[in-house]
Design an enzyme around this catalytic site. Structure first.
Site, PDB file in Angstrom:
ATOM      1  N   PRO A  50     107.946   6.497  22.744  1.00 53.19           N
ATOM      2  CG  PRO A  50     109.865   5.055  21.262  1.00 53.19           C
ATOM      3  CD  PRO A  50     108.260   6.447  21.059  1.00 53.19           C
ATOM      4  CG  MET A  51     108.804   8.328  27.427  1.00 50.47           C
ATOM      5  SD  MET A  51     107.929  10.175  27.700  1.00 50.47           S
ATOM      6  CE  MET A  51     106.094   9.240  27.087  1.00 50.47           C
ATOM      7  CD  GLN A  88     111.636   2.541  20.273  1.00 53.63           C
ATOM      8  OE1 GLN A  88     111.877   2.120  21.822  1.00 53.63           O
ATOM      9  NE2 GLN A  88     111.795   3.581  19.582  1.00 53.63           N
ATOM     10  CB  CYS A 106     117.412   4.017  23.915  1.00 49.34           C
ATOM     11  SG  CYS A 106     117.808   3.659  25.434  1.00 49.34           S
ATOM     12  N   GLY A 152     112.123  15.995  19.972  1.00 48.12           N
ATOM     13  CA  GLY A 152     113.032  17.040  20.417  1.00 48.12           C
ATOM     14  C   GLY A 152     111.924  17.757  21.181  1.00 48.12           C
TER      15      GLY A 152
END
Length: 335
Positions: free
Chosen positions: A20-21, A73, A103, A215
């Site tokens: 999710p971005m 999300q 986040c 990551g």
């Protein structure tokens, strides 16, 4: 399909997911990514629980059936609000509900949720328990290995123990600390050192949890190595957005054992009707094509593709013919 089969299917899809971005993984981005992989799990941008409760839910939660498997999300820290948001989101038919505990942005910190929740695992346990009580689908958590001065080797297992005790069975761990003071969100994605070994250790320590790693992963080859080392899933973020063909086009065969056949060109062709529908509903071309700029990264004609879409898609009347013309430039460059 039974609840057990649904969970099995979504867990299988989570072998490879697109992170999710914020400002990136909207419904148009997800539809585009789905044209390159049938198997990968896709995530929405983070949507806050108050926004779901008080905002335009169709705008916030609406999506195309073709996007499945797709997860919503949520961001929040109030168990009651999160439970209400899950209840209101349920009719939209997402395959998973994920709680953001990773986040590090200032906006998230000011709301006392996101990565700051790593400091209060008991509260997170309350939140996910309330969400599970209202959710017809699996509730999962995305977290960091720790924040600020926490020792990840104690903070992370304590956090996982808490959410597991509340009923969570699937987690995604961003293998970096988040520094809530002193680093920007961008720096938090790059500066704190990666610790893939710790995430692998958490899988060994919590064998009943489905553990995905996020990551520092930019290729399918890296993802396969991590899966072979024992992880249940790998989540890829910026690489999947900026160079989607390199990550998604080979994913069905390499990760899911599904027949391939998709190509960058077929993805463009599949987007044309979607673009026509979007324009007919009053949308603008650039709302879709901004997500497509990296499709031909590394190929002859990629610069012309990006330039034509960047410069032309915002012009009044721009439509699918611009995309076809830009794609023709790529074919011509390759000839």
């Amino acid at each position: 399909m039974t609840e057990r089969n649904i969970k099995q299917d979504i867990s299988a899809a989570a072998r490879l997911s697109v992170a999710p971005m914020m400002d990136w993984t909207d419904r148009h981005c997800r539809y585009f990514h789905r044209q390159m992989s049938r198997g990968a799990l896709l995530y929405t941008e983070m949507v806050t629980a108050p926004a779901v409760i008080h905002g335009d839910r169709e705008q916030l939660l609406g999506h195309d059936a073709a996007e499945h498997p797709v997860a919503l999300q949520l961001g929040g820290a109030d168990p009651g609000q999160l439970a209400e948001a899950v209840r209101l989101a349920a009719p939209h038919g997402y395959d998973e509900i994920n709680l953001n505990c990773g986040c590090p942005s200032d906006r998230v910190q000011s709301g006392c949720f996101g990565a700051v929740l790593m400091e209060t695992p008991a509260l997170v346990a309350e939140c996910v328990a309330a969400m599970i009580a209202e959710s017809p689908v699996e509730v999962t958590v995305k977290c960091r290995i720790g924040v600020d001065e926490q020792d990840p080797r104690t903070a992370l297992p304590d956090f996982l123990e808490a959410v597991r005790g509340a009923g969570v069975r699937r987690v995604t761990i961003h293998a970096r600390k988040a520094w809530l003071q002193g680093l920007s969100p961008k720096e938090n994605r790059e500066v704190p050192p990666l610790d893939h070994a710790l995430v692998l250790e958490m899988k060994r320590q919590f064998p009943d949890l489905h553990v995905s790693l996020n990551g520092g992963v930019t290729t399918l080859a890296q993802a396969r190595v991590l899966l072979e080392q024992g992880l249940d899933g790998v989540m890829i973020g910026r690489a999947a957005y900026h160079d989607p063909a390199s990550v998604l086009l080979g994913a069905d065969a390499a990760i899911f054992g599904l027949p391939g056949g998709q190509s960058a060109e077929s993805a463009v062709a599949a987007m044309l009707l979607y673009i026509e529908r979007h324009l007919a509903a009053g949308g603008r071309l650039h709302q879709i094509t901004r997500h497509m700029l990296g499709l031909f990264t590394g190929r002859p004609g990629a610069r012309a593709w990006r330039r034509m879409l960047s410069e032309g898609a915002t012009r009044p009347g721009a439509g699918p013919e611009l995309v076809e013309e830009a794609a023709a430039q790529v074919l011509e460059a390759a000839a």
